[in-house]
Design an enzyme around this catalytic site. Structure first.
Site, PDB file in Angstrom:
ATOM      1  N   GLU A   3       4.215  -5.049   7.840  1.00  0.00           N
ATOM      2  CA  GLU A   3       2.672  -5.342   8.163  1.00  0.00           C
ATOM      3  C   GLU A   3       2.211  -6.725   7.658  1.00  0.00           C
ATOM      4  OE1 GLU A   3       2.268  -0.106   6.910  1.00  0.00           O
ATOM      5  OE2 GLU A   3       3.030  -2.036   5.168  1.00  0.00           O
ATOM      6  N   HIS A  49       0.917  -1.500   0.508  1.00  0.00           N
ATOM      7  CA  HIS A  49      -0.506   0.464  -0.027  1.00  0.00           C
ATOM      8  C   HIS A  49       0.668   0.821   0.307  1.00  0.00           C
ATOM      9  CE1 HIS A  49      -0.124  -1.103   4.726  1.00  0.00           C
ATOM     10  NE2 HIS A  49       0.672  -0.315   4.130  1.00  0.00           N
ATOM     11  N   HIS A  55      -1.656   4.037   9.612  1.00  0.00           N
ATOM     12  CA  HIS A  55      -0.334   5.199  10.013  1.00  0.00           C
ATOM     13  C   HIS A  55      -0.265   6.806  10.641  1.00  0.00           C
ATOM     14  CE1 HIS A  55      -0.389   2.015   6.696  1.00  0.00           C
ATOM     15  NE2 HIS A  55       1.138   2.624   6.702  1.00  0.00           N
ATOM     16  N   HIS A  85      10.163  -4.383   3.968  1.00  0.00           N
ATOM     17  CA  HIS A  85      10.641  -2.774   4.296  1.00  0.00           C
ATOM     18  C   HIS A  85      10.865  -2.061   5.396  1.00  0.00           C
ATOM     19  CE1 HIS A  85       6.911  -1.802   4.378  1.00  0.00           C
ATOM     20  NE2 HIS A  85       5.986  -0.772   4.466  1.00  0.00           N
TER      21      HIS A  85
HETATM   22  C1  DHB Z   1       6.109   3.196   1.571  1.00  0.00           C
HETATM   23  C2  DHB Z   1       5.658   1.695   2.333  1.00  0.00           C
HETATM   24  C3  DHB Z   1       4.529   1.466   3.345  1.00  0.00           C
HETATM   25  O1  DHB Z   1       3.694   0.479   3.959  1.00  0.00           O
HETATM   26  C4  DHB Z   1       3.652   3.019   3.539  1.00  0.00           C
HETATM   27  O2  DHB Z   1       2.996   2.959   4.850  1.00  0.00           O
HETATM   28  C5  DHB Z   1       4.828   4.717   3.520  1.00  0.00           C
HETATM   29  C6  DHB Z   1       5.996   4.443   2.839  1.00  0.00           C
HETATM   30  C7  DHB Z   1       7.443   3.272   0.642  1.00  0.00           C
HETATM   31  O3  DHB Z   1       8.049   2.591   0.356  1.00  0.00           O
HETATM   32  O4  DHB Z   1       7.740   4.736   0.215  1.00  0.00           O
HETATM   33 FE    FE Z   2       2.392   0.911   5.421  1.00  0.00          FE
END
Ligand code: DHB
Ligand code: FE
Length: 281
Positions: free
Chosen positions: A240, A12, A59, A193
């Site tokens: 996540e 997302h 978030h 990530h």
């Molecule tokens: C990014 C990924 C995410 O899941 C998020 O909530 C905010 C930013 C990203 O990779 O930039």
């Molecule tokens: Fe996220």
């Protein structure tokens, strides 16, 4: 009885929403990800679900670090979107299904999940971006939603085992619901990530492929790691994947059919993935 007709799982990343707003979907950077959504769009177009149960993490739009439920179930008539700071254009609101929300909540509490109940709830990019991907030209969203927010942000986080059990309990709740809605379950976020600190930009393809290979046939394999171990393996936001594990629980015990899968590194800081599963007949 309501029927769960499939599970749609996707990253997302907010940058996806910005790319859509700027008309960059066919850009060389974005195309390998956006093209991976076409089978999902076609599937939704064919199956036409009525309701989406969305496992996601907030978030900082609806919940902040000062008040953070582990599991929060939406029970609103309507869910508005807003921009929590990424500069994303605000999208149309979602219709809720409060009667079904309350049925799920009652069953979850009976099953000893002490969930927070939200009769007012704003939804951020973790709900909106997957819908923009799934229904690219929709002026209004063609499904009602039941958002279920999982805390993947502030430790202690719920265990993967508990998230899988939550999804299974949602499925059980639907078995005693009198309506005949077609339901799609969604798990958003991931895969690996990390946005901040020394490991910013961290991606772990081996762990991501382990998750994609096992989520359908062997979801228990993903519950062998604690949330802190998942953070080590997958990054502080890679955790996540808990949302995906919960959504997988709602698809039942049998091995679902993998209808589609796409994996692309990177989109922004994220190993971006899309998965479409259909429950075993
Ligand atoms: C990014 C990924 C995410 O899941 C998020 O909530 C905010 C930013 C990203 O990779 O930039
Ligand atoms: Fe996220």
């Amino acid at each position: 009885m309501a029927r769960i007709i499939g599970g749609y799982f996707t990253s997302h990343v907010p940058g996806i929403g910005l790319a859509i707003a700027k008309g960059l979907k066919q850009d060389a950077y974005w195309r390998p990800f956006f093209d991976g959504l076409v089978p999902v769009q076609n599937w939704l177009n064919e199956k036409k679900p009525d309701v989406a149960i969305v496992f996601y993490n907030d978030h900082g739009l609806n919940f902040f670090l000062d008040t953070m439920p582990l599991f929060a179930v939406g029970a609103a008539d309507v869910y508005h979107n807003d921009d929590e700071g990424w500069g994303l254009p605000v999208q149309q609101s979602f219709q809720g299904h409060p009667k079904l929300s309350w049925h799920i909540i009652e069953c979850l509490v009976e099953d000893e999940f002490d969930v927070a109940t939200c009769q007012k709830m704003k939804v951020d990019h973790a709900v909106v971006v997957p819908f923009q991907l799934a229904y690219p030209d929709a002026a209004s969203w063609p499904v009602k939603i039941i958002p279920i927010a999982i805390n993947t942000v502030q430790h202690p986080l719920p265990s993967a085992k508990r998230c899988l059990a939550l999804g299974r309990a949602v499925r059980k709740a639907l078995e005693t619901w009198g309506g005949d809605e077609k339901i799609v379950v969604m798990g958003t976020g991931g895969l690996s990530h990390q946005l901040e600190g020394e490991r910013a930009g961290f991606i772990n393809k081996d762990y991501d492929l382990f998750c994609l290979d096992n989520l359908g046939p062997h979801p228990e394999a993903l519950t062998q790691h604690s949330p802190v171990e998942i953070v080590e393996l997958s990054g502080s936001q890679g955790v996540e994947i808990l949302n995906w594990i919960a959504a997988r629980g709602a698809l039942g015990l049998a091995n679902p059919l993998q209808k589609h899968r796409n994996y692309h590194i990177p989109i922004s800081n994220t190993a971006a993935a899309t998965l479409l599963l259909e429950p075993a007949a």
